[in-house]
Design a protein around this motif. Sequence first.
Motif, short mmCIF file in Angstrom:
data_model
loop_
_atom_site.label_atom_id
_atom_site.label_comp_id
_atom_site.label_asym_id
_atom_site.label_seq_id
_atom_site.Cartn_x
_atom_site.Cartn_y
_atom_site.Cartn_z
N HIS A 290 34.64 49.26 43.44
CA HIS A 290 33.26 48.98 43.86
C HIS A 290 32.99 47.47 43.86
CE1 HIS A 290 28.93 49.34 44.26
NE2 HIS A 290 28.84 48.49 43.26
N GLY A 291 33.38 46.80 42.79
CA GLY A 291 33.15 45.36 42.70
C GLY A 291 33.87 44.59 43.79
N TYR A 292 35.12 44.94 44.01
CA TYR A 292 35.94 44.26 45.02
C TYR A 292 35.38 44.46 46.42
CZ TYR A 292 39.88 43.04 47.97
OH TYR A 292 40.67 42.49 48.94
N LYS A 293 35.13 45.72 46.78
CA LYS A 293 34.69 46.03 48.14
C LYS A 293 33.25 45.62 48.42
CE LYS A 293 37.68 49.95 49.21
NZ LYS A 293 37.69 51.39 49.53
N THR A 294 32.38 45.82 47.47
CA THR A 294 30.95 45.63 47.71
C THR A 294 30.47 44.22 47.39
OG1 THR A 294 30.65 47.95 47.10
CG2 THR A 294 28.68 46.60 47.20
N HIS A 295 31.11 43.55 46.45
CA HIS A 295 30.52 42.31 45.96
C HIS A 295 31.35 41.05 46.12
CE1 HIS A 295 27.18 44.55 44.38
NE2 HIS A 295 28.03 45.37 43.79
#
Length: 131
Positions: free
Chosen positions: A61-66
């Motif tokens: 989630h952190g890698y893809k979204t942020h």
Amino acid sequence: MKINWDALGVTTSVACAIHCAVLPLLMTSLPLFGINIIHNHAFEYTMIGLAFLIGVRALTHGYKTHHGSMKPVVMFSAGILLLVLKEVFHDNAIYFLVPAVTLIVAAHYINYRLCKKTGSCTDHTCAHQHS
């Protein structure tokens, strides 16, 4: 309810470290009662699997979204690898455990900080959105 996957990852990593380091000292009498979770491979691999699943969820989630940073992913992967090696080389487990937990906790912390730093959260399911 929003789940902060990084906080959950840190919590499970610390719980794993406590289990591996402290439980043998406190629970040496469990085998007398037929309970053996200290060196139970199924339990150990289940805990590693749980840490892996939570970490993958948080870091993906952190890698893809942020943030798009691979640093937490690489640190987390190294930590999980060390946890598996801890099970393979059980006689030297402590030499793998300490760096493994350190890397996993640090990966979650860095992921969390990078996610907050970008301020780009538009997903209402992000637990770090307003924390």
